[in-house]
Every structure is written in structure tokens, then in C-alpha cells.
Design a protein around this motif. Sequence first.
Motif, PDB file in Angstrom:
ATOM      1  N   THR A   1       0.834  -1.209   0.000  1.00 16.35           N
ATOM      2  CA  THR A   1       0.000   0.000   0.000  1.00 16.35           C
ATOM      3  C   THR A   1       0.862   1.249   0.000  1.00 16.35           C
ATOM      4  OG1 THR A   1      -1.683  -1.223   1.255  1.00 16.35           O
ATOM      5  CG2 THR A   1      -1.898   1.172   1.183  1.00 16.35           C
ATOM      6  N   ARG A   2       1.918   1.261   0.796  1.00 15.02           N
ATOM      7  CA  ARG A   2       2.818   2.417   0.829  1.00 15.02           C
ATOM      8  C   ARG A   2       3.499   2.613  -0.517  1.00 15.02           C
ATOM      9  NH1 ARG A   2       7.775   2.282   4.940  1.00 15.02           N
ATOM     10  NH2 ARG A   2       8.290   0.572   3.516  1.00 15.02           N
ATOM     11  N   GLN A   3       3.890   1.508  -1.146  1.00 13.79           N
ATOM     12  CA  GLN A   3       4.509   1.628  -2.470  1.00 13.79           C
ATOM     13  C   GLN A   3       3.511   2.173  -3.486  1.00 13.79           C
ATOM     14  OE1 GLN A   3       6.009  -2.076  -3.942  1.00 13.79           O
ATOM     15  NE2 GLN A   3       6.998  -1.156  -5.744  1.00 13.79           N
ATOM     16  N   SER A   4       2.256   1.763  -3.370  1.00 17.15           N
ATOM     17  CA  SER A   4       1.236   2.276  -4.268  1.00 17.15           C
ATOM     18  C   SER A   4       1.013   3.767  -4.067  1.00 17.15           C
ATOM     19  CB  SER A   4      -0.071   1.506  -4.043  1.00 17.15           C
ATOM     20  OG  SER A   4      -1.104   2.040  -4.842  1.00 17.15           O
ATOM     21  N   VAL A   5       1.020   4.217  -2.810  1.00 17.17           N
ATOM     22  CA  VAL A   5       0.836   5.647  -2.525  1.00 17.17           C
ATOM     23  C   VAL A   5       2.009   6.457  -3.044  1.00 17.17           C
ATOM     24  CG1 VAL A   5       0.646   7.336  -0.674  1.00 17.17           C
ATOM     25  CG2 VAL A   5      -0.654   5.216  -0.554  1.00 17.17           C
ATOM     26  N   ILE A   6       3.222   5.951  -2.827  1.00 13.46           N
ATOM     27  CA  ILE A   6       4.418   6.663  -3.309  1.00 13.46           C
ATOM     28  C   ILE A   6       4.419   6.735  -4.829  1.00 13.46           C
ATOM     29  CG2 ILE A   6       6.934   6.573  -3.431  1.00 13.46           C
ATOM     30  CD1 ILE A   6       6.908   5.338  -0.640  1.00 13.46           C
ATOM     31  N   THR A   7       4.032   5.629  -5.474  1.00 13.63           N
ATOM     32  CA  THR A   7       3.969   5.635  -6.945  1.00 13.63           C
ATOM     33  C   THR A   7       2.943   6.629  -7.439  1.00 13.63           C
ATOM     34  OG1 THR A   7       4.580   3.296  -6.944  1.00 13.63           O
ATOM     35  CG2 THR A   7       3.634   4.184  -8.967  1.00 13.63           C
ATOM     36  N   GLY A   8       1.800   6.704  -6.763  1.00 18.35           N
ATOM     37  CA  GLY A   8       0.791   7.688  -7.147  1.00 18.35           C
ATOM     38  C   GLY A   8       1.273   9.113  -7.000  1.00 18.35           C
ATOM     39  N   GLU A   9       2.011   9.400  -5.922  1.00 18.45           N
ATOM     40  CA  GLU A   9       2.554  10.742  -5.727  1.00 18.45           C
ATOM     41  C   GLU A   9       3.579  11.087  -6.793  1.00 18.45           C
ATOM     42  OE1 GLU A   9       4.072  10.739  -1.806  1.00 18.45           O
ATOM     43  OE2 GLU A   9       2.101  10.895  -0.829  1.00 18.45           O
TER      44      GLU A   9
END
Length: 298
Positions: free
Chosen positions: A278-286
Amino acid sequence: MMQRAALNTTALLFPIVENGLQQQRGMATLKSISMRLKSVKNIQKITQSMKMVSAAKYARAERDLKQARPYGVGAKQFFEKTEVPADEKAEVKKLVIAVTSDRGLCGAVHSGVAREIRNALAVDDTKTKVICIGDKSRAILQRLYSKNIILVANEVGRLPPTFLDASRIAHEVMTCGYDFTEGKLVYNKFKSVVSYEMSTLPVYSAPVVEKSEKLVVYDSLDSEVIQSYLEYSMASLIYYTMKEGACSEQSARMTAMDNSSKNAGEMIDKLTLTFNRTRQSVITGELIEIISGAAALT
């Protein structure tokens, strides 16, 4: 020209706002996963501590059980050698003593004893009375068979059982006013650190024992002596079964806490993996938002 560029820039900013909403949802998910992960880690610490405490108590309970077994073996052999007969003419009045404790988190130790008694009461509960040693058996049996319970012994299991505790319970059993013709103790018999079995021991009242023909082998056995010995044998049997139950309870709790710690460890691994994804997904989105914004301004 400048106006059209501004309109294009504004149009390109709308997806960024939507991605910002996704980022907020992602951060909320990360927070909930983090809180869940922290709680599971705390649970694992508690179960590991309880396992260590149970291991120490189990070692002591096993030592005490070796010293208490002669009490139960001696009382049992007396009734076996005297061959106490069953009175077929008298009205049958049964007494069942459930040996459990007040503490839980130890698997099916207490529920197994209560289930055995509940199955017997389901067949015929009109001539059977129950005495509960420990609050766990009372809690299971009182919902359907509260009218059959005549005595409950509380505060059992917090400390190692002593012969004084067994003597008090035996005195209450003998003076409860219920004249039973046959009875039994239902308890958990310790076999090994990972196994135990539900067992029973017979108990008898003074009028039934006095009818045994083999009592003449012993000298000077009048009714008073027999009554005194029955009180002592009742206390010995209760003390022995309480020690067997305490050792079985500590070994079962140690096993249960070990399994709980392993389950918590597996859940921690899964939550950690979910948190990282989930954190990787959020960072990728940012990063996508930053790159899109930079591309829109060029």
C-alpha cells in the motif's frame, strides 16, 4: 494565447485533484493497517509472555503432581479391594463432581469436562446432581442445567491447589445434604506436555461402603471410623484430581499460547506485506502526480 494555455493547465489540474483524493484514501488505509499491525504485535508480546509464565507454572505443577498421585492411588485401591456393591433396591441418586478452574485461555480443557457431564445429563437429569469445582464448568452447565447444580467452588486455579482447599471442598460435599448412592469425579488426567484425557473416579457414600462384605478384613471398622475415612478419601481424591487438572491446564495453556504466538506472527507478516504494498502504491501515485504536474507546466 496566454488565456488558452491557462485553460489547458487548469484542465490538466483536475486529474491531479482526483489523485489527491486517492492519496488521502491511501494514507487512511496505511494508518489503519499500521494500527492493526501494532495491535497484533502487542498481542504477540502478551501471548509470548503468557507462554513463558505457563511454562514455569507447568514445571511446578508437574513436580507437585508426582507427589499428589499416591493420595489418589491409595484411595482408589481401597475402594477397588473392598469391592463396594451397588444397591439395586435403593433409589438411584447420582452425584457428579466437575473438576475445573476459574481461568481460561487453555483450549478445551474445561469444556471437555463440562461436555461429558452435559451429555450424561441430556440422557437423564432427574436423579443427578452436580458439584462444580471452578467457575468454568458452572458457566457452561448453568445455562441448561442450573437446577442440577447444588454447589460451586470458586477461586480455583489462581494459585496451585493445596490439600487444605481439597479438604474444605470435601467437607462441603459431605455436608451438602444430598444423600447420593453413586458418584464420580470428572477431571482431566495429565499424560504428557501435549496431551491429556478426560477421566472419571468413583466416589461412595458411607451407607453404601458399609454394605461391603470385604470390610471385615480390616479391624475396628465401625460407622464412625468409616465416615472419617470416607471424608479423608474424598479429600484425597479431590486433591489428586485438582493436581491432575492443574497440570493439564498449564500444559494446554502453554500449547495454546504457543499456537497463538505463531498465528500472530503469520498475521504480522501478512500485514507487513500489505502495508509495504500500500505504501509503495501511494508513493507511486505521488510520483505520477509530480511528473504529470511538471509535464503540464512545461
